[in-house]
Every structure is written in C-alpha cells, then in structure tokens.
Scaffold this active site. Structure first.
Site, mmCIF file in Angstrom:
data_model
loop_
_atom_site.group_PDB
_atom_site.id
_atom_site.type_symbol
_atom_site.label_atom_id
_atom_site.label_comp_id
_atom_site.label_asym_id
_atom_site.label_seq_id
_atom_site.Cartn_x
_atom_site.Cartn_y
_atom_site.Cartn_z
ATOM 1 N N HIS A 117 55.353 -23.578 -5.542
ATOM 2 C CA HIS A 117 55.478 -24.806 -4.745
ATOM 3 C C HIS A 117 55.258 -26.089 -5.548
ATOM 4 C CE1 HIS A 117 54.579 -22.235 -0.900
ATOM 5 N NE2 HIS A 117 55.793 -22.068 -1.360
ATOM 6 N N CYS A 125 61.280 -38.406 -10.489
ATOM 7 C CA CYS A 125 62.012 -39.575 -10.001
ATOM 8 C C CYS A 125 63.154 -39.104 -9.096
ATOM 9 C CB CYS A 125 62.566 -40.349 -11.197
ATOM 10 S SG CYS A 125 63.622 -41.720 -10.700
ATOM 11 N N CYS A 145 59.563 -45.126 -11.147
ATOM 12 C CA CYS A 145 59.895 -44.640 -12.482
ATOM 13 C C CYS A 145 60.323 -45.836 -13.338
ATOM 14 C CB CYS A 145 61.052 -43.667 -12.307
ATOM 15 S SG CYS A 145 61.767 -43.009 -13.796
ATOM 16 N N CYS A 147 63.036 -46.173 -14.679
ATOM 17 C CA CYS A 147 64.438 -46.476 -14.334
ATOM 18 C C CYS A 147 64.535 -47.265 -13.035
ATOM 19 C CB CYS A 147 65.259 -45.181 -14.237
ATOM 20 S SG CYS A 147 65.050 -44.306 -12.678
HETATM 21 P P1 OAD Z 1 46.865 -21.059 4.455
HETATM 22 O O1 OAD Z 1 45.978 -22.226 4.753
HETATM 23 O O2 OAD Z 1 48.010 -20.817 5.377
HETATM 24 O O3 OAD Z 1 46.001 -19.728 4.420
HETATM 25 C C1 OAD Z 1 44.828 -19.622 3.674
HETATM 26 C C2 OAD Z 1 44.338 -18.188 3.782
HETATM 27 O O4 OAD Z 1 43.191 -18.038 2.951
HETATM 28 C C3 OAD Z 1 43.913 -17.764 5.189
HETATM 29 O O5 OAD Z 1 44.510 -16.509 5.492
HETATM 30 C C4 OAD Z 1 42.384 -17.647 5.093
HETATM 31 O O6 OAD Z 1 41.873 -16.608 5.917
HETATM 32 C C5 OAD Z 1 42.209 -17.305 3.634
HETATM 33 N N1 OAD Z 1 40.922 -17.721 3.039
HETATM 34 C C6 OAD Z 1 40.223 -18.860 3.273
HETATM 35 N N2 OAD Z 1 39.135 -18.913 2.484
HETATM 36 C C7 OAD Z 1 39.154 -17.798 1.710
HETATM 37 C C8 OAD Z 1 38.327 -17.271 0.684
HETATM 38 N N3 OAD Z 1 37.246 -17.922 0.278
HETATM 39 N N4 OAD Z 1 38.658 -16.088 0.126
HETATM 40 C C9 OAD Z 1 39.763 -15.419 0.527
HETATM 41 N N5 OAD Z 1 40.595 -15.868 1.485
HETATM 42 C C10 OAD Z 1 40.301 -17.029 2.076
HETATM 43 O O7 OAD Z 1 47.342 -21.225 2.941
HETATM 44 P P2 OAD Z 1 48.572 -20.538 2.179
HETATM 45 O O8 OAD Z 1 48.782 -19.141 2.658
HETATM 46 O O9 OAD Z 1 48.363 -20.766 0.745
HETATM 47 O O10 OAD Z 1 53.219 -24.761 1.355
HETATM 48 O O11 OAD Z 1 49.752 -21.429 2.698
HETATM 49 C C11 OAD Z 1 51.040 -21.181 2.225
HETATM 50 C C12 OAD Z 1 51.811 -22.447 2.129
HETATM 51 O O12 OAD Z 1 51.787 -23.119 3.374
HETATM 52 C C13 OAD Z 1 51.237 -23.472 1.166
HETATM 53 O O13 OAD Z 1 51.572 -23.252 -0.170
HETATM 54 C C14 OAD Z 1 51.813 -24.747 1.665
HETATM 55 C C15 OAD Z 1 51.570 -24.537 3.139
HETATM 56 O O14 OAD Z 1 52.340 -25.247 4.012
HETATM 57 C C16 OAD Z 1 53.833 -25.923 1.084
HETATM 58 O O15 OAD Z 1 53.258 -27.001 1.120
HETATM 59 C C17 OAD Z 1 55.280 -25.766 0.749
#
Ligand code: OAD
Length: 243
Positions: A117, A125, A145, A147
C-alpha cells in the site's frame, strides 16, 4: 505447544511468506484502521483515502496525512517488528509482505519487504509522477513539486490499482512458500486478504496471529491468539533452541 508446531514448520520450510497489517504496529502506538479508535471510525474513508476525496479537498487530505506523518515520527518499532527482523536472520528466504505504510519494518532492519500500500514517508507528483522521500510533515497546506504539480502521499487509496510488479511478487511468494503467516490484519481488504487462500491452496502451512478471529481464520492450520509483540519474541526464543 502451539508455538512449537509453528517452530517445527518454520525449521523445515524452504521459504516463508509473512503478511502483516496494522495490528503489528499497534503496540508501537500506531492506530489501526478498524475497531475501537480505528482511523476509519474517526475519519471518513471517502474523504481522506480516495482519489475523489483528494480532488474534492486536497487540503483536508493533506491535513490528515500530515497528522499521520507527525504521529509516525513519534513512534518506534516494537518487539514484534524486531522479532521479524531476527527471524529473517535466523532462517533463509523470509519475505515480508506488508499492508502497513509506516516503514516500521524497515526501521527494525527487516529486509525483503513488499509494501503493498505504499509508504507514508514518500510523496509523488500528480503531474510529473516523480517520487521523493520526506522526513517531516509539510508546513504548507498544499505541498508542490519543483515542476509546480501538486504532491500527494505515495500510498494506495481505495479505488486505486496496486503496483503491478509488487502485487505479482506477492502472489508468487504466497503461492510458492512452505509457511504463510498472517499477522495483525483483519483480512478485510483485497487483494492482501486473498494471499492466505493462495498459499493454502498451494500447500503452505498457514498460521494467523491476531487478537481475534478474522474472515480468513478458517484457512489456517494454526491460530495464535494474542499480541504479535508478545508472541513473536517467544517464537524467536523457541526457534533459537530448535535451530
Ligand atoms: P485493520 O485495522 O483492519 O486490522 C487490524 C487487525 O490487527 C485486527 O484484526 C486486530 O484484531 C489486529 N490487532 C490489533 N492489535 C494487535 C496486536 N497487538 N497483535 C496482533 N493483532 C492485533 O488493519 P489492516 O488489516 O492492516 O489500506 O487493514 C488493511 C488495510 O485497510 C490497510 O492497509 C488500509 C486499510 O484501509 C489502505 O489504506 C489502502
């Protein structure tokens, strides 16, 4: 006992792929996206994380990202990040696929990182597409930027396509690994959420490390419930005794 099962699988593996999400950085003090106090609970995703939102109100998007940059600069890698870096030194061929944009894996000296991501500390830019690293938030409301084009964070927003080369490598590494670890991700965002299934269908041993079950939990050979910053260092101690 469960950790021992994983330890033996890692010891026997020729290659390992690890998918990380916001949960890995939670113990550093970086907000996750979903759940209590998650970023998407407090901000409108459409306003601050879509290309349409940026076109509508770039100042708002930049104020959100400047805040995240400021917050990022105030945190450090936690024991989970450091354990992953140690794992890469202990066993060969460990690819780290991350959805995180905070660069904390890099700061913990991890290698072979595929950033699905993008990176919060890089901009590009919108006109000439050149990219540059940043080390502080912008003072101006709308950074530009050389430019003259508007700068935007070099991150993937909703509705945008991921870097093709990175994505292809993520698919390849997931399809060919012997062990696939899914750590601290809600497994709700595609294509990252499809990697575990790909690994499983190709015969990998799959393990999820999370505080709670996810929609991918049924694909897992092993589920380790708890904080990654506590489980991962234990895994390293165990591996040091096994290897
Ligand atoms: P989420 O916020 O959706 O999920 C975080 C996960 O981490 C949850 O399942 C929690 O239970 C778990 N969690 C929290 N603390 C923890 C710990 N100490 N140890 C282990 N697990 C823990 O985050 P992502 O799955 O990373 O995308 O989200 C995916 C994507 O959604 C992100 O990259 C972002 C977001 O929208 C973009 O911005 C494109």
């Amino acid at each position: 006992m469960d950790l021992k099962l994983l330890g033996h699988q890692i010891k026997a593996a020729k290659s390992i792929a690890i998918l990380t999400g916001a949960g890995v950085s939670a113990e550093s003090g970086v907000a996750t996206f979903r759940g209590q106090d998650g970023l998407w609970e407090n901000y409108s995703l459409e306003d601050v994380a879509t290309p349409e939102g940026f076109r509508r109100n770039p100042e708002l998007v930049w104020s959100f990202y400047n805040q995240r940059i400021r917050q990022r600069l105030s945190v450090k890698p936690n024991p989970g990040h450091h354990a992953l870096s140690q794992l890469q030194k202990l066993v060969p061929q460990v690819t780290l696929i991350t959805q995180n944009i905070d660069g904390l894996h890099q700061e913990a000296h991890c290698t072979d990182i595929l950033e699905m991501h993008g990176n919060l500390m890089r901009v590009r830019c919108v006109r000439c597409r050149s990219k540059s690293d940043i080390d502080e938030p912008f003072k101006e409301a709308l950074p530009r930027c050389d430019c003259g084009g508007l700068l935007r964070p070099d991150v993937v927003w909703f509705g945008e396509i991921l870097d093709e080369k990175i994505l292809q490598t993520c698919f390849e590494k997931s399809a060919t690994c012997d062990v696939f670890l899914c750590i601290g991700t809600s497994s709700l965002v595609s294509p990252a959420s499809t990697l575990a299934g790909l690994a499983k269908n190709n015969g990998a041993y799959t393990c999820e490390m999370n505080l709670e079950p996810t929609p991918n939990s049924h694909l897992m050979d092993l589920i380790l419930t708890g904080k990654s910053g506590e489980i991962l260092p234990k895994l390293i101690s165990l591996l040091e005794s096994l290897l």
